[in-house]
Design a protein around this motif. Structure first.
Motif, PDB file in Angstrom:
ATOM      1  N   ARG A 121      34.703  57.429   4.320  1.00  0.00           N
ATOM      2  CA  ARG A 121      34.055  57.063   3.065  1.00  0.00           C
ATOM      3  C   ARG A 121      33.858  58.263   2.146  1.00  0.00           C
ATOM      4  NH1 ARG A 121      28.239  53.941   2.086  1.00  0.00           N
ATOM      5  NH2 ARG A 121      28.031  54.574  -0.092  1.00  0.00           N
ATOM      6  N   ALA A 122      33.402  59.381   2.701  1.00  0.00           N
ATOM      7  CA  ALA A 122      33.139  60.552   1.850  1.00  0.00           C
ATOM      8  C   ALA A 122      34.417  60.997   1.150  1.00  0.00           C
ATOM      9  CB  ALA A 122      32.558  61.684   2.680  1.00  0.00           C
ATOM     10  N   HIS A 123      35.526  61.067   1.903  1.00  0.00           N
ATOM     11  CA  HIS A 123      36.797  61.450   1.287  1.00  0.00           C
ATOM     12  C   HIS A 123      37.208  60.437   0.231  1.00  0.00           C
ATOM     13  CE1 HIS A 123      40.966  62.777   0.873  1.00  0.00           C
ATOM     14  NE2 HIS A 123      41.300  61.503   0.993  1.00  0.00           N
ATOM     15  N   ASN A 124      37.077  59.167   0.536  1.00  0.00           N
ATOM     16  CA  ASN A 124      37.496  58.130  -0.407  1.00  0.00           C
ATOM     17  C   ASN A 124      36.642  58.132  -1.673  1.00  0.00           C
ATOM     18  OD1 ASN A 124      39.588  57.256   1.223  1.00  0.00           O
ATOM     19  ND2 ASN A 124      38.353  55.686   2.248  1.00  0.00           N
ATOM     20  N   GLU A 125      35.357  58.425  -1.524  1.00  0.00           N
ATOM     21  CA  GLU A 125      34.507  58.523  -2.711  1.00  0.00           C
ATOM     22  C   GLU A 125      34.972  59.670  -3.605  1.00  0.00           C
ATOM     23  OE1 GLU A 125      30.522  58.890  -1.301  1.00  0.00           O
ATOM     24  OE2 GLU A 125      30.244  56.721  -1.055  1.00  0.00           O
ATOM     25  N   ARG A 126      35.291  60.805  -3.002  1.00  0.00           N
ATOM     26  CA  ARG A 126      35.786  61.938  -3.780  1.00  0.00           C
ATOM     27  C   ARG A 126      37.130  61.608  -4.409  1.00  0.00           C
ATOM     28  NH1 ARG A 126      33.683  67.041  -1.293  1.00  0.00           N
ATOM     29  NH2 ARG A 126      35.782  67.882  -1.166  1.00  0.00           N
ATOM     30  N   LEU A 127      37.930  60.841  -3.686  1.00  0.00           N
ATOM     31  CA  LEU A 127      39.222  60.421  -4.212  1.00  0.00           C
ATOM     32  C   LEU A 127      39.056  59.572  -5.462  1.00  0.00           C
ATOM     33  CD1 LEU A 127      42.303  60.045  -3.936  1.00  0.00           C
ATOM     34  CD2 LEU A 127      41.823  58.169  -2.347  1.00  0.00           C
ATOM     35  N   VAL A 128      38.137  58.613  -5.411  1.00  0.00           N
ATOM     36  CA  VAL A 128      37.887  57.745  -6.570  1.00  0.00           C
ATOM     37  C   VAL A 128      37.383  58.567  -7.750  1.00  0.00           C
ATOM     38  CG1 VAL A 128      36.396  55.907  -7.453  1.00  0.00           C
ATOM     39  CG2 VAL A 128      37.520  55.643  -5.225  1.00  0.00           C
ATOM     40  N   LEU A 129      36.439  59.461  -7.503  1.00  0.00           N
ATOM     41  CA  LEU A 129      35.913  60.289  -8.588  1.00  0.00           C
ATOM     42  C   LEU A 129      36.999  61.183  -9.182  1.00  0.00           C
ATOM     43  CD1 LEU A 129      32.474  61.298  -7.040  1.00  0.00           C
ATOM     44  CD2 LEU A 129      32.842  59.744  -8.971  1.00  0.00           C
ATOM     45  N   SER A 130      37.888  61.701  -8.340  1.00  0.00           N
ATOM     46  CA  SER A 130      38.979  62.539  -8.833  1.00  0.00           C
ATOM     47  C   SER A 130      39.913  61.739  -9.730  1.00  0.00           C
ATOM     48  CB  SER A 130      39.771  63.126  -7.662  1.00  0.00           C
ATOM     49  OG  SER A 130      38.961  63.978  -6.880  1.00  0.00           O
ATOM     50  N   LEU A 131      40.228  60.518  -9.333  1.00  0.00           N
ATOM     51  CA  LEU A 131      41.119  59.682 -10.135  1.00  0.00           C
ATOM     52  C   LEU A 131      40.493  59.325 -11.475  1.00  0.00           C
ATOM     53  CD1 LEU A 131      42.686  57.232  -7.537  1.00  0.00           C
ATOM     54  CD2 LEU A 131      43.907  58.832  -9.017  1.00  0.00           C
ATOM     55  N   VAL A 132      39.230  58.949 -11.461  1.00  0.00           N
ATOM     56  CA  VAL A 132      38.563  58.580 -12.712  1.00  0.00           C
ATOM     57  C   VAL A 132      38.462  59.791 -13.627  1.00  0.00           C
ATOM     58  CG1 VAL A 132      36.419  57.708 -13.716  1.00  0.00           C
ATOM     59  CG2 VAL A 132      37.319  56.677 -11.627  1.00  0.00           C
ATOM     60  N   ARG A 133      38.222  60.975 -13.056  1.00  0.00           N
ATOM     61  CA  ARG A 133      38.170  62.180 -13.883  1.00  0.00           C
ATOM     62  C   ARG A 133      39.531  62.462 -14.507  1.00  0.00           C
ATOM     63  NH1 ARG A 133      34.779  66.215 -14.635  1.00  0.00           N
ATOM     64  NH2 ARG A 133      33.405  65.395 -13.012  1.00  0.00           N
ATOM     65  N   ARG A 134      40.600  62.267 -13.725  1.00  0.00           N
ATOM     66  CA  ARG A 134      41.937  62.592 -14.204  1.00  0.00           C
ATOM     67  C   ARG A 134      42.487  61.546 -15.160  1.00  0.00           C
ATOM     68  NH1 ARG A 134      46.660  62.931  -9.859  1.00  0.00           N
ATOM     69  NH2 ARG A 134      46.848  60.727 -10.385  1.00  0.00           N
ATOM     70  N   GLU A 135      42.242  60.279 -14.862  1.00  0.00           N
ATOM     71  CA  GLU A 135      42.882  59.194 -15.610  1.00  0.00           C
ATOM     72  C   GLU A 135      42.005  58.585 -16.686  1.00  0.00           C
ATOM     73  OE1 GLU A 135      45.975  58.507 -15.132  1.00  0.00           O
ATOM     74  OE2 GLU A 135      46.308  59.696 -13.312  1.00  0.00           O
ATOM     75  N   GLY A 136      40.689  58.792 -16.600  1.00  0.00           N
ATOM     76  CA  GLY A 136      39.788  58.080 -17.498  1.00  0.00           C
ATOM     77  C   GLY A 136      39.282  56.818 -16.832  1.00  0.00           C
ATOM     78  N   ALA A 137      38.647  55.943 -17.620  1.00  0.00           N
ATOM     79  CA  ALA A 137      38.045  54.727 -17.076  1.00  0.00           C
ATOM     80  C   ALA A 137      39.085  53.881 -16.341  1.00  0.00           C
ATOM     81  CB  ALA A 137      37.403  53.913 -18.197  1.00  0.00           C
ATOM     82  N   LEU A 138      38.720  53.426 -15.131  1.00  0.00           N
ATOM     83  CA  LEU A 138      39.617  52.625 -14.309  1.00  0.00           C
ATOM     84  C   LEU A 138      38.866  51.437 -13.721  1.00  0.00           C
ATOM     85  CD1 LEU A 138      41.430  55.429 -12.247  1.00  0.00           C
ATOM     86  CD2 LEU A 138      42.428  54.077 -14.108  1.00  0.00           C
ATOM     87  N   ALA A 139      39.576  50.329 -13.579  1.00  0.00           N
ATOM     88  CA  ALA A 139      39.024  49.154 -12.913  1.00  0.00           C
ATOM     89  C   ALA A 139      39.295  49.253 -11.413  1.00  0.00           C
ATOM     90  CB  ALA A 139      39.643  47.884 -13.480  1.00  0.00           C
ATOM     91  N   LYS A 140      38.589  48.427 -10.642  1.00  0.00           N
ATOM     92  CA  LYS A 140      38.767  48.452  -9.194  1.00  0.00           C
ATOM     93  C   LYS A 140      40.205  48.157  -8.801  1.00  0.00           C
ATOM     94  CE  LYS A 140      33.995  46.884  -8.528  1.00  0.00           C
ATOM     95  NZ  LYS A 140      33.117  45.778  -8.074  1.00  0.00           N
TER      96      LYS A 140
END
Length: 407
Positions: A27-46
């Protein structure tokens, strides 16, 4: 965190692949993964995140609810018009977390507080003749409470750490900065990281200053960010950084891509260090010889009070040095971009980019695919912002920042 010594995928223009795991305990890695993607790509849906990471829709839903509950993500307006439920984009919450960046330079100190987006919230700065540990500690003790008071009381607990961007082995540069050897020797035995961690009451991380500036470009840079690039930062001494496969490459000692010592030919054909032709200190010396006051170089990065003749000569030498260093680097590492930034007006930065491009194409490029040379996007505050990005990256991103030490 991985160290950044990654195998480079091709083509170099592709983005680094970010993949999650549906296994328990991730979970911790996946949470960081999601935050990294949103930071890089902008707003994202699930649904976007599930598609990009390979995570199940259920896993993504659990993660995003947790990040929203922690105040790190915020909901956008639902997007309707598709079959099924409306899509709800999620973006980073600016007030989700805050970080401190302390830039220790050879002519100035700067403490900056940033929000979760990397936007400066408050800062304090002091100019000095040369850096000493006592001066750094005294400045931080005074500036830190003032900076934190800029936040509402209920948000101060969201400050997640401090990063320090500073030149390594300051005692070895006495002949260049005009400081007493005895005072600079104090850096040998002072654990400034531990002292400031105790003073601030939070984790503190240390990174080379130019490497941190490169990291600011990697984390906060705007526009298209190449996967592989060499980075030059103009300050009292010129420094640099290297990004490979979307990760900051710091090397064994954390000082990789320290471009200053690279040998380059001078006007007379003799080999010199890049720092002896392309540093702001070289411009300051030229101004002194011409009877001009160089102190203005360290006061305001948006305005330099320097004559056209002195400036143009320095720009030519700096551009020639950068072109030679770029050619040497390109022969070792394939990269499509070189970025140039620094403590300087944007117009002068643009002129350095133009002259360096011209100088590079006057060299023998046989067997070399010349990289695109362009201006960085963070600007004069890159070192302080890069310092603050260190604890942010350590806690919330999957991109490898390189070898940093947490006290």
């Amino acid at each position: 965190m991985r160290q950044g010594q990654e195998t480079v995928d091709h083509p170099v223009t592709s983005k680094p692949r970010l993949r999650g795991s549906n296994q328990s305990g991730m979970r911790a890695h996946n949470e960081r993964l999601v935050l990294s993607l949103v930071r890089r790509e902008g707003a994202l849906a699930k649904s976007d995140i599930a598609r990009m990471t390979g995570l199940s829709a259920q896993t993504v839903s659990v993660i995003m609810r947790a990040l929203e509950a922690d105040g790190l993500l915020r909901r956008g307006e639902p997007i309707r018009g598709r079959i099924g439920q409306p899509s709800v984009p999620m973006s980073l919450a600016p007030d989700g977390a805050y970080f401190l960046g302390l830039k220790i330079g050879r002519r100035s100190l700067e403490l900056t507080l940033i929000d979760f987006l990397g936007q400066p919230v408050a800062s304090r700065r002091r100019i000095y003749a040369y850096p000493t540990p006592d001066a750094v500690v005294a400045f931080t003790a005074e500036a830190l409470p003032a900076v934190l008071r800029e936040l509402p009381p209920d948000r101060r607990q969201r400050v997640g750490g401090m990063g320090i961007a500073m030149p390594f082995q300051l005692w070895n540069w006495v002949q260049y900065v005009g400081a007493p050897q005895a005072e600079m020797d104090a850096w040998r035995n002072r654990d400034i990281q531990s002292e400031l961690s105790t003073l601030a009451g939070m984790p503190v991380h240390v990174q080379n200053d130019a490497t941190a500036a490169c990291g600011a470009e990697l984390v906060f840079g705007t526009g298209e960010r190449p996967k592989d690039f060499l980075y030059f930062y103009f300050a009292y001494f010129i420094g640099g950084g290297l990004v490979l496969n979307g990760h900051l490459f710091t090397g064994r000692t954390g000082n990789a891509a320290g471009v200053g010592p690279m040998p380059v030919p001078g006007r007379d054909g003799q080999m010199r260090r890049l720092l002896n032709v392309a540093s702001m200190s070289v411009l300051a010396q030229a101004m002194e010889r011409a009877g001009e006051d160089p102190s203005t170089l360290w006061v305001n990065p948006d305005h330099w009070d320097v004559s056209e003749r002195v400036l143009s000569d320095w720009l030519d030498d700096a551009a020639a040095g950068l072109a030679s260093a770029t050619l040497s680097a390109s022969a070792l590492v394939e990269m499509d971009t070189v970025m140039i930034d620094g403590w300087m007006p944007t117009g002068i930065r643009a002129e350095i980019v133009r002259r360096t491009t011209a100088a590079l194409h006057r060299l023998d490029l046989s067997g070399i695919e010349p990289p695109l040379i362009r201006a960085g996007t963070v600007g004069a505050q890159a070192r302080a912002l890069g310092a603050a990005a260190i604890p942010l990256s350590q806690r919330y991103l999957v991109e490898a920042w390189g070898a940093t030490v947490e006290s």
